[in-house]
Design an enzyme around this catalytic site. Structure first.
Site: not given
Lengths: 263, 986
Positions: B244, B312, B314, B335, B498, B541, B543, B778
């Site tokens: 990642h 990106e 998710h 972010r 971020d 992680e 947020q 990804s």
């Protein structure tokens, strides 16, 4: 002539502060974005302004109910400042989330100049959904509203999930109608009362905007600051439109009034 | 002491949420439910008396016009089954957090916590099992929520439901564990797997060898560390080296067998194709400011402003919890521009989702959610994330393929704008110096999202950790974003990034590169609850967090402003130039890693790729004599039909600069090709945003899949008025695992697909002179459980942004006036391989669309010019479903019929009307112009393939004459529109 000062509230998820500031400035005001906490902390004083705007957005994430927590921030921290602002004859506008906060705070409809009592609410759309769509509005020419003076109709976007207008009871409903608190109603393109999607949320009497009896305190669900230039119109590439958007007059009316009466 | 306040609607007030839930239970699950009412429950953890509870009910929780409330006593009545759904401990409860603060504001006293839950009161023909199924399968997600089901017979109408306080209580002792790496290879891999490190054997060995090094050992010893690495160290390495974060496959050494006897050694796909093309294009295109070096790409907007953009995905979290995964996706990508350079104001979002068909009826493999549930959850997550943040979602698209059942793709993109110079310094540059303080702002740290980076570097399997899922909180982030822009303009910080994948470990690790080291004190980090191990604090992680470098002389002013904006900010340590990544917990060193090893110590992967051209069955079916029904069927296909249902629920106009909206035309419901946004309200300059995606073509050749995605993203941009001169793109690769292994025996083929896609990326970005400025990959979009493997089709999303000088010089896709002339621009070839038409007939075919960039560039330049001159009245690109779909959409969006003759369409190798109508050849448009502009328009198009094929009618008739000169389509445009709208007209 001195340009009137407009306080554009910001912070905590108020999202339409920049464009509301832009609209007021374009109308000739000196508009300033001011953080809610700076007013509470006394860094800024509402008394220094002639116009107060509660812009649209998702203050406090619409958690609990839209506008509710913002309303409480005023109720528990700035109640007297706000009451004085109103009794000084100044102007207040609430758009979308700002309108939701104003009715929950009780400064609208302000029957008998009591600006502390909740008489109406704005709740979940009948569709159960947030929707972004443009709506036709018919303006009540008998209303005292300063902001809509000279305007007969408007075409503006609504962007909300909780815009259904409901009165506390029949008496309130009747009074809103008879005393011309109703400023704007959702209609079809011919100006006639209409159902969903023209009435986007199922509001009673198609109510989209109301004011107090002085016409100085005004709240509406649609976004006049989102139609300042013709290219904001969804069909500007196919219709003959003025360069200036229809929403502009709402801000100009406020600034003109403030210029004449408040500075 | 816990208290419960319940809020219900008054009799006669419509419960829109309950009604919506009822409808969906009936539609999705098929149960007979007559009514659903909802009750909001607030469980309050505080010492309160009856009067105080009454005050909260009255002034905070209930709306006196529409609702009633009750303290302690239940409101539920008239139901057959009651289902109460609340969060599990530790899951973000946004409404609960807001309620706690609002309650404190009213009572002027401390409230420990407020926890929200919801009751659904069901009436209908149900039994307990059905109610359980509704709870588990629809109302709650067991990963993040708990629920309880009671029949009216079981329910205690005096006391109500049991009081539950979902508080995290961690009972174990906080510790730092040494991990012995001097073990067998098998043991090393077991450690990697068990700890979700996702490190390969060579990487585990590299780590082992590093810690054996004498110099390292001596340095570590001075600080009290042993010879074995600590869990903190190993976890930090795993994060920094994760697929990642490190893009190991894109940087691998690849032996590529092209299948034709030729072989090629590729040392990093990224360097060889992506970066190289951008560098070459940079020689002629001078608008690039910062590419591939920051959280997002930066290009020039005008003399005073720069444009920032990032896209990106998710995917993995969205597969497990669609709502939480998607909201975290959108709020997370926000972010990136915010953390690029000194920070940008966010001006638009664009989202692309790939799902399995929502009408899926087969049995679901274990752990997978139904595609419709994924669709709805993702839609809602992005709705909340975007709308609540005040960022317009200006466009996007939906793609359907059964293989996205294994993993949905959730692409979220965000654009930002920043002044090019702030306080006399170029804003795209930043630097933390030794001595600057490490400051974390925003949310607090919990176990949420621990192992997110490594988790997404694996396929979805049985042990996929639930803690990898989290729920974004747009308001905490919005407060922080507003604060950061204020602090930026006051010059209060020097660098920012971020906290995304890998948490503090990656954000501080990255920024420490600027100064040359760091010293981070983990115990100073604000936690959501006590009991986190140091490695968890480092990796979490959780947020809505940014890490900043603040000079010591500015720290007081910085902290003061943060306090005034209700944003939590904490000093966690300082940046150094020691060359070491130094982490402490309560004064003791828990990690001490050489900065160079941390960032550059992972060994390069060595992989093999082998290409073979797959041959599919060529379709064999008669040309239908009449194509009206075919056209209607095509219009209703999932990849073509109207997406208004989704678009309407996204605010696409906030910030006041909406110019070309996602929905246009006479009824505001036609599908725009791109968005045009005016980010500075006092300037007419604009940004054009578009996307291109074509996963179906991967089944034939990923090279052409990528080429077509590039062409589509550019073509869409051109269609509204963008120009090649000032256009950049972003590449987002979503692949199935391309590394050959036991679970992936066809890894070499999949890697060859990746190689070919990269080759196309190089070939076409350079041919169009449109550079990639940022990208993401990804690589593990597979599902493997109990022997079932589902791999997504290799997919690339290309997003384009271009700058235009005058937003008034743009075009929309709807036909305007009767009598306007209709043109087809570009050549239609026999390219139905992978097309929607073939798919409808059950075929794949082999003639995949191929892009002729030279011709396309010429055409795109002509179209840009014609739009700028106002000669084009409508312009719509030809994509999925081809010319027929484009004509139909343009016609019904304009509320006009058309009359066209297919024999006039420029074509090569096509003799069938259906093929001509539905071929997906790239680089084509349908445009309309006024009769009087014919000469001027054709003058501009000279040298391109184009033809006038008909005109717009006064009435609603849609009439197409086929190649045999017989009428092949004769329909009412309103009927065509209805066919297009009904599929997703939910």
């Amino acid at each position: 002539m001195v340009a009137p000062k407009a306080l554009i509230l910001t912070g905590y998820g108020i999202n339409c502060d920049y464009e509301t500031q832009h609209a007021f400035n374009a109308a000739g005001a000196r508009a300033e974005r001011v953080h809610l906490n700076d007013i509470i902390a006394g860094v800024k004083n509402v008394a220094d302004y002639q116009i107060l705007a509660f812009p649209g957005g998702f203050s406090f994430g619409d958690d609990i109910a839209s506008g509710k927590v913002l309303a409480n921030k005023f109720k528990y921290n700035l109640s007297e400042d706000l009451q004085k602002f109103i009794s000084d004859g100044k102007l207040v506008i609430g758009i979308c989330n700002g309108f939701q906060a104003m009715v929950k705070l009780g400064i609208l409809p302000g029957f008998d100049r009591n600006y502390r009592s909740q008489q109406v609410t704005l709740t979940f759309n009948d569709s159960g959904r947030f929707e972004d769509r443009w709506v036709y509005l018919k303006i009540n020419s008998n209303s005292a509203c300063i902001f809509t003076k000279g305007i007969k109709s408007l075409y503006l976007p609504v962007r909300h999930g909780e815009g259904k207008f409901i009165s506390k009871n029949e008496a309130v409903k009747k009074r809103l109608r008879e005393s011309h608190h109703i400023v704007a109603q959702y209609v079809n393109e011919l100006g006639e009362p209409a159902e969903y999607p023209m009435n986007p949320n199922g509001s009673e009497d198609g109510i989209a905007a109301i004011c107090d009896e002085t016409g100085r305190i005004f709240g509406l669900m649609p976004h006049p600051e989102a139609f300042i230039h013709k290219t904001n119109h969804p069909r500007w590439t196919r219709e003959q439109l003025n360069e200036e958007g229809m929403g502009m007059q709402v801000f100009r009316n406020a600034v003109d009034y403030a210029e004449k009466k408040l500075v | 002491m816990a208290h419960r306040i319940e809020v219900a609607f008054k009799e006669g007030v419509r419960d829109a949420l309950g009604e919506g839930v009822r409808k969906r239970i009936v539609e999705h699950l098929g149960f007979e439910v007559n009514s659903v009412k909802t009750i909001d429950v607030y469980t309050i953890d505080a010492e309160l008396d009856g009067e105080q509870l009454q005050e909260l009910g009255e002034n905070l929780f209930a709306d006196s016009v529409t609702q009633v409330f009750s303290c302690g006593k239940p409101l539920a009545k008239d139901f057959d089954y009651l289902i109460e759904v609340g969060f599990r401990p530790g899951v973000t409860d946004n409404a609960g957090n807001t309620s706690r603060k609002a309650a404190e504001d009213i009572l002027k006293k401390t409230v420990e916590g407020v926890y929200t839950s919801k009751q659904y009161l069901l009436r209908g023909k149900l039994d307990k099992q059905a109610a359980e199924e509704i709870a588990r399968g629809f109302l709650a997600n067991e990963l993040i929520e708990r629920w309880e089901v009671k029949s009216s017979a079981e329910f205690d109408f005096e006391k109500g439901m049991e009081l539950v306080l979902p508080i995290v209580r961690l009972k174990y002792e906080v510790r730092v564990e040494p991990i012995d790496l001097n073990v067998s290879d098998g043991e090393l891999m077991r450690i990697s797997k068990e700890r979700v490190l996702a490190l390969s054997l060579p990487e585990m060995k590299a780590a082992r060898d590093y810690f054996k090094n004498k110099r390292v050992n001596a340095e570590r010893k001075k600080l009290g560390l042993g010879e074995e690495p600590t869990d903190v160290e190993l976890e930090a390495l795993a994060q920094t080296w994760s697929e990642h974060c490190k893009h190991k496959i894109f940087n691998a050494l690849i032996n590529y067998d092209a299948g034709n006897g030729k072989t090629l050694v590729i040392d990093s796909l990224f360097d060889t194709y992506v970066r190289k093309s951008t560098e070459e294009i940079g020689k002629s295109r001078k608008f690039m400011v910062s590419v591939f070096s920051d959280n997002a790409g930066v290009i020039k907007f005008n003399e005073d402003y720069n444009l920032v953009m990032k896209v990106e995905t998710h995917n993995s979290p969205s597969a497990l919890d669609p709502y939480g995964g998607a909201i975290t996706g959108i709020v997370g990508v926000n972010r990136d521009p915010l953390g690029t350079g000194m920070g940008a104001k966010l001006i638009f979002n664009t989202d692309v989702f790939c799902f399995a068909p929502p009408d899926y009826t087969d049995k679901l493999p274990p752990r997978l959610l139904h595609p419709k549930r994924i669709f709805e959850g993702v839609r809602k997550g992005v709705e909340h994330g975007g709308n609540k943040s005040g960022i317009p979602t200006v466009n996007g698209c939906l793609v359907f393929d059964p293989r996205f059942l294994g993993k949905p793709l959730v692409y979220c993109g965000t654009g930002g704008l920043m002044p090019s110079v702030i306080n006399g310094r170029e804003s795209h540059l930043k630097k933390a110096d030794a001595g600057d303080l490490i400051v974390m702002t925003g949310g607090r740290i919990g176990k949420d999202g621990v192992h997110g980076a490594t988790f997404s570097s694996e396929e979805l399997h049985e042990g996929s950790p639930a803690t990898a899922v989290q729920i974004g909180d747009p308001i905490t982030q919005k407060k922080m974003a507003d604060f950061i822009l204020e602090a930026r303009d006051l010059g209060l910080y020097k660098s920012i990034t971020d906290n995304g994948a890998g948490g503090l470990s990656c954000s501080v690790g990255e920024m420490a590169k600027e100064s040359g080291g760091c010293e981070l004190h983990l115990e100073k980090a604000p936690l959501k609850y006590a009991g986190l191990h140091p490695w968890e604090i480092l990796l979490s992680e959780a947020q809505e967090r940014m890490t900043l470098a603040v000079a010591p002389e500015k720290i007081n002013e910085f902290m003061e402003l943060a306090k005034g904006r209700d944003v939590e900010a904490t000093v966690l340590g300082e940046f150094t130039d020691s060359g070491w990544f130094h982490i402490l917990y309560e004064g003791k060193t828990v990690a001490y890693v050489d900065m160079d090893f941390l960032h550059n110590g992972s060994p390069q992967m060595k992989l093999n790729a082998k290409w073979e051209q797959k041959i599919h069955e060529e379709p064999d079916f008669e040309e239908p004599r009449e194509l009206t029904d075919e056209l209607k069927k095509m219009l209703g296909r999932l990849n073509i039909c109207s997406k208004e249902y989704v678009v309407r629920q996204y605010d696409h106009e906030v910030q006041g600069g909406s110019v070309v909206k996602p929905l246009v035309g006479v009824k505001n419901d036609g599908p725009s090709d791109s968005a045009v946004v005016q980010p500075l309200l006092d300037s007419l300059e604009g940004v054009v945003v578009a996307n291109g995606i074509a996963p179906r073509y991967s089944d034939i050749d990923a090279y052409h899949m990528c080429a077509c995605a590039i062409d589509e993203a550019i073509r869409n941009n051109i269609a509204v008025g963008g120009s090649l001169e000032h256009m950049a793109m972003l590449d987002n690769f979503c692949w199935c695992d391309p590394v050959k292994s036991e679970k992936t025996p066809d890894g070499e083929y999949k890697l060859a697909q990746l190689v070919r896609a990269n080759q196309a990326l190089y070939d076409y970005t350079t041919a169009f002179s449109v550079p990639c400025i940022s990208g993401k990959d990804s690589m593990k979009n597979d599902y493997i459980i109990q022997g079932v493997k589902i791999s997504i089709p290799p997919t690339i999303l290309i997003s384009t942004v271009s700058k235009i000088d005058d937003v008034r010089k743009t075009a929309t896709m709807d036909v305007k006036k009767p009598g306007d002339l209709i043109y087809v621009l570009g050549t239609t070839r026999n390219e139905l391989g992978g097309s929607e038409y073939f798919a409808a007939k059950g075929f794949m075919g082999n003639n995949v669309p191929k892009v002729d960039a030279e011709k396309a560039v010429k055409l795109y330049e002509a179209v840009s010019k014609a739009i700028k001159l106002g000669l084009i009245k409508s312009c719509h690109d030809c994509a999925d479903g081809g010319l027929g779909i484009t004509l139909a959409e343009s016609a019904f969006s304009g509320g006009r019929g058309v009359e066209v003759d297919l024999s006039k369409v420029p074509r090569e190798g096509i003799e069938r009307s259906d093929y001509l109508l539905f071929s997906e050849s790239p680089s084509r448009f349908v445009v309309t112009i006024r009769k009087e502009d014919k000469k001027a328009f054709e003058e501009i198009l000279k040298g391109n393939a184009y033809a006038e094929i008909g005109y717009a009618r006064e009435d609603n008739a849609f009439v197409v004459t086929g190649l045999n000169q017989e009428i092949v389509v004769n329909a009412d445009v309103q009927d065509l529109k209805q066919a297009w709208q009904k599929t997703l007209g939910w």
